[in-house]
Design an enzyme around this catalytic site. Structure first.
Site, mmCIF file in Angstrom:
data_model
loop_
_atom_site.group_PDB
_atom_site.id
_atom_site.type_symbol
_atom_site.label_atom_id
_atom_site.label_comp_id
_atom_site.label_asym_id
_atom_site.label_seq_id
_atom_site.Cartn_x
_atom_site.Cartn_y
_atom_site.Cartn_z
ATOM 1 N N HIS A 46 -32.190 -32.012 11.487
ATOM 2 C CA HIS A 46 -32.452 -32.499 12.850
ATOM 3 C C HIS A 46 -33.953 -32.672 12.972
ATOM 4 C CE1 HIS A 46 -28.503 -32.259 14.902
ATOM 5 N NE2 HIS A 46 -28.225 -31.547 13.816
ATOM 6 N N ASN A 60 -30.415 -35.828 14.995
ATOM 7 C CA ASN A 60 -30.539 -35.760 13.536
ATOM 8 C C ASN A 60 -31.668 -36.677 13.098
ATOM 9 O OD1 ASN A 60 -27.437 -35.670 14.246
ATOM 10 N ND2 ASN A 60 -27.727 -34.523 12.364
ATOM 11 N N CYS A 117 -26.563 -30.244 18.724
ATOM 12 C CA CYS A 117 -25.426 -29.330 18.846
ATOM 13 C C CYS A 117 -25.312 -28.872 20.298
ATOM 14 C CB CYS A 117 -25.631 -28.121 17.935
ATOM 15 S SG CYS A 117 -24.356 -26.872 18.137
ATOM 16 N N ARG A 150 -20.184 -38.347 15.152
ATOM 17 C CA ARG A 150 -19.743 -36.973 15.468
ATOM 18 C C ARG A 150 -20.907 -36.172 16.061
ATOM 19 N NH1 ARG A 150 -21.225 -31.866 14.782
ATOM 20 N NH2 ARG A 150 -21.873 -32.361 12.665
ATOM 21 N N ASP A 151 -21.934 -35.913 15.272
ATOM 22 C CA ASP A 151 -23.036 -35.059 15.737
ATOM 23 C C ASP A 151 -23.746 -35.705 16.926
ATOM 24 O OD1 ASP A 151 -24.624 -32.814 15.727
ATOM 25 O OD2 ASP A 151 -25.330 -33.026 13.682
ATOM 26 N N HIS A 205 -28.682 -31.309 5.817
ATOM 27 C CA HIS A 205 -28.379 -31.856 7.148
ATOM 28 C C HIS A 205 -29.550 -31.485 8.050
ATOM 29 C CE1 HIS A 205 -25.561 -32.663 10.621
ATOM 30 N NE2 HIS A 205 -26.370 -31.801 11.211
HETATM 31 N N1 COA Z 1 -8.068 -28.549 17.828
HETATM 32 C C1 COA Z 1 -7.363 -28.501 18.970
HETATM 33 N N2 COA Z 1 -6.949 -27.358 19.557
HETATM 34 C C2 COA Z 1 -7.277 -26.210 18.952
HETATM 35 C C3 COA Z 1 -8.015 -26.203 17.762
HETATM 36 C C4 COA Z 1 -8.422 -27.420 17.187
HETATM 37 N N3 COA Z 1 -9.130 -27.482 16.060
HETATM 38 N N4 COA Z 1 -8.177 -24.923 17.387
HETATM 39 C C5 COA Z 1 -7.565 -24.154 18.290
HETATM 40 N N5 COA Z 1 -7.007 -24.921 19.242
HETATM 41 C C6 COA Z 1 -6.233 -24.492 20.391
HETATM 42 C C7 COA Z 1 -5.177 -23.474 20.017
HETATM 43 O O1 COA Z 1 -4.017 -24.114 19.579
HETATM 44 C C8 COA Z 1 -4.981 -22.764 21.331
HETATM 45 O O2 COA Z 1 -4.183 -23.577 22.169
HETATM 46 P P1 COA Z 1 -3.250 -22.965 23.313
HETATM 47 O O3 COA Z 1 -4.170 -22.288 24.257
HETATM 48 O O4 COA Z 1 -2.588 -24.173 23.852
HETATM 49 O O5 COA Z 1 -2.349 -22.031 22.564
HETATM 50 C C9 COA Z 1 -6.377 -22.734 21.921
HETATM 51 O O6 COA Z 1 -7.093 -23.789 21.269
HETATM 52 C C10 COA Z 1 -7.108 -21.431 21.708
HETATM 53 O O7 COA Z 1 -7.124 -21.127 20.322
HETATM 54 P P2 COA Z 1 -8.214 -20.166 19.686
HETATM 55 O O8 COA Z 1 -8.016 -20.112 18.230
HETATM 56 O O9 COA Z 1 -8.235 -18.878 20.461
HETATM 57 O O10 COA Z 1 -9.511 -21.002 19.943
HETATM 58 P P3 COA Z 1 -10.787 -20.695 20.851
HETATM 59 O O11 COA Z 1 -10.490 -20.980 22.269
HETATM 60 O O12 COA Z 1 -11.363 -19.380 20.487
HETATM 61 O O13 COA Z 1 -11.761 -21.850 20.318
HETATM 62 C C11 COA Z 1 -12.450 -23.298 18.550
HETATM 63 C C12 COA Z 1 -12.143 -21.880 18.973
HETATM 64 C C13 COA Z 1 -13.069 -23.222 17.170
HETATM 65 C C14 COA Z 1 -11.193 -24.114 18.524
HETATM 66 C C15 COA Z 1 -13.446 -23.918 19.563
HETATM 67 O O14 COA Z 1 -14.489 -23.042 19.823
HETATM 68 C C16 COA Z 1 -13.998 -25.235 19.090
HETATM 69 O O15 COA Z 1 -13.301 -26.232 19.030
HETATM 70 N N6 COA Z 1 -15.298 -25.292 18.736
HETATM 71 C C17 COA Z 1 -15.909 -26.481 18.195
HETATM 72 C C18 COA Z 1 -17.341 -26.480 18.527
HETATM 73 C C19 COA Z 1 -18.033 -27.728 18.023
HETATM 74 O O16 COA Z 1 -17.452 -28.754 17.782
HETATM 75 N N7 COA Z 1 -19.356 -27.605 17.867
HETATM 76 C C20 COA Z 1 -20.183 -28.671 17.458
HETATM 77 C C21 COA Z 1 -20.047 -28.993 16.038
HETATM 78 S S1 COA Z 1 -20.927 -27.931 14.935
HETATM 79 ZN ZN ZN Z 2 -26.160 -31.199 13.200
#
Ligand code: COA
Ligand code: ZN
Length: 314
Positions: free
Chosen positions: A209, A249, A240, A15-16, A207
Site C-alpha cells: 500500500h 495499493n 483495508c 477487491r482491495d 502486496h
Molecule cells: N461468506 C458468507 N457468509 C459467511 C462467511 C462467508 N465467507 N463466513 C461465515 N459466514 C456466515 C455464517 O454462515 C454465519 O451465518 P448465519 O449467521 O446465517 O449462521 C455468519 O456468517 C456468522 O459466522 P461466523 O463464522 O461466526 O462469522 P463471523 O460473524 O465471526 O465473521 C468472517 C467472520 C470472517 C466471515 C467476517 O469477519 C468476514 O467476512 N470478514 C472479512 C473481512 C474482509 O473482507 N476484510 C478485508 C479484506 S483483508
Molecule cells: Zn491490501
C-alpha cells in the site's frame, strides 16, 4: 541491481479497492472495470471476495460478478476468502484460484476476520481441503507482515510462525502484505532475506500500500531479493476497512510504467491500462492517486515555447 526480465502483476483493485467504496458500485460497473483490466492483458486479477456480506457490503455481489465477467485466456481470476465457507462459495462461482488472508498481528486479525490467528489457521486448513477437492491453487496473504496499525512493530519471529503454519498446511505461494504502508525498503530486504532461505520452494509475492509513498521503493527492494510477483491496484484504489489509516495499493499503471521504463516485461498494455484507470475514476466518481494518469507517460512531449523555438532557430 540486476532487474528481472519479467514481473507478474496481480491486479487487486476490484477487491482491495472497491471493497472500501462507501457508495454501492452496481455489478455491471464492477464487471466493466474487470473486463477492461482483462483487455489490458493483466495476467492475474483478484476479482472479488467471498466474505460476510454484512461485514463488507460492497462485495455482496461476488457470485454475480464472477458469473458476468469475460474470462480472457491467459488471465487467472482469483478471489479472496477468509474461511472455508468463502472457499466453497468461490469454488462454486468458478474462480481459477483462491486467495486466503490471515494477519501476522493478533489485533488486526481479530478486527478483520473476528478470529484469533490460531482460529484463522484452523479455518485456512479447511480452505485447503476445499481447494484440494476443487483442484484450485491457493495463494495465502499475510496482512500486517511489516507492521500493524494497532500494535506497531510485528516481530519477524511472529511473522515466521504464521508463514510456517501456512507452509505446513501445504501453501506454496505466500503474499506478504504491507496493509497500511508501514514497510520500508530496508525492512523488506531484511524480511525476505530471512524468510526465503528458510522456506525453499515458496513463491513470494509482495502486496504493498502506498500510504507513505514507499510502495515502489519497497517493490524494487523485493525485486533485488528475487521477488517477481506483486499486487497493485488500478489508479491506486484501495485500503483495508478494518485497518485505520489504510489507503490505496501501489497504483498498477504507475508500477507498470516504472517497470517498462526499466525494460522489465509485464505483458500488460500500458495505454489500455491507463484507459481502464480513467474509466475506474469515472466509476468511483473522484480523482484517484495514480500519478501517470495525471502526468501522462514519460514520453509525453510538449510544444516548445515560441521564444525558445526562436532561439533554437526553428
Ligand atoms: N461468506 C458468507 N457468509 C459467511 C462467511 C462467508 N465467507 N463466513 C461465515 N459466514 C456466515 C455464517 O454462515 C454465519 O451465518 P448465519 O449467521 O446465517 O449462521 C455468519 O456468517 C456468522 O459466522 P461466523 O463464522 O461466526 O462469522 P463471523 O460473524 O465471526 O465473521 C468472517 C467472520 C470472517 C466471515 C467476517 O469477519 C468476514 O467476512 N470478514 C472479512 C473481512 C474482509 O473482507 N476484510 C478485508 C479484506 S483483508
Ligand atoms: Zn491490501
Amino acid at each position: 541491481m540486476k532487474p528481472p526480465e519479467r514481473v507478474t502483476i496481480c491486479e487487486v483493485g476490484p477487491r482491495d479497492g472497491f471493497q472500501i467504496e462507501p457508495e454501492w458500485i452496481p455489478t455491471e460497473l464492477k464487471v466493466d472495470a474487470i473486463d477492461r483490466l482483462s483487455d489490458a492483458g493483466l495476467p492475474r486479477i483478484e476479482v472479488t471476495s467471498f466474505v460476510h456480506p454484512k461485514v463488507v457490503p460492497q462485495m455482496r455481489d461476488a457470485e454475480e460478478v464472477m458469473a458476468r465477467i469475460r474470462r480472457r485466456p491467459g488471465t487467472v481470476y482469483a478471489a479472496l476468502v477468509p474461511n472455508d465457507k468463502g472457499a466453497v462459495r468461490a469454488a462454486d462461482a468458478g474462480v481459477d484460484q483462491i486467495h486466503t488472508v490471515v494477519s501476522a498481528s493478533e489485533s488486526h486479525n481479530l478486527a478483520n476476520v473476528n478470529m484469533t490467528i490460531a482460529e484463522s489457521l484452523v479455518k485456512l486448513e479447511a480452505v485447503m481441503r476445499v481447494a484440494e477437492r476443487a483442484k484450485l491453487a491457493v495463494v495465502s496473504a499475510i496482512s500486517t507482515s511489516f507492521g500493524c496499525p494497532f500494535e506497531g512493530d510485528v516481530p519477524l519471529a511472529r511473522l515466521e510462525r504464521v508463514v510456517a503454519a501456512l507452509v505446513d498446511m501445504g501453501v506454496r505461494a505466500i503474499s506478504l502484505a504491507d496493509t497500511t504502508g508501514m514497510a520500508n525498503p530496508r525492512q523488506v530486504g531484511r524480511v525476505l532475506e530471512h524468510l526465503r532461505p528458510r522456506f525453499p520452494g515458496i513463491e513470494w509475492i509482495l502486496h504493498t500500500h502506498d500510504t507513505r509513498a514507499m510502495a515502489i521503493p519497497n517493490i524494487l527492494a523485493a525485486m533485488e531479493c528475487g521477488v517477481t510477483r506483486f499486487d497493485s491496484s488500478i489508479g491506486g484504489l484501495g485500503g483495508c476497512p478494518f485497518a485505520p489509516g489504510a489507503s490505496g495499493n501501489v497504483c498498477t499503471e504507475d508500477l507498470v510504467h516504472c517497470l517498462h521504463a526499466m525494460g522489465i516485461e509485464t505483458g500488460v498494455d500500458l495505454d489500455r491500462l491507463i484507459a481502464a484507470a480513467r474509466r475506474v475514476q469515472e466509476i468511483v466518481g473522484r480523482a484517484l492517486p495514480g500519478q501517470v494518469l495525471k502526468a501522462g507517460k514519460a514520453d509525453r512531449r510538449y510544444p516548445v515555447p515560441d521564444a525558445v523555438a526562436a532561439r533554437l532557430g526553428r
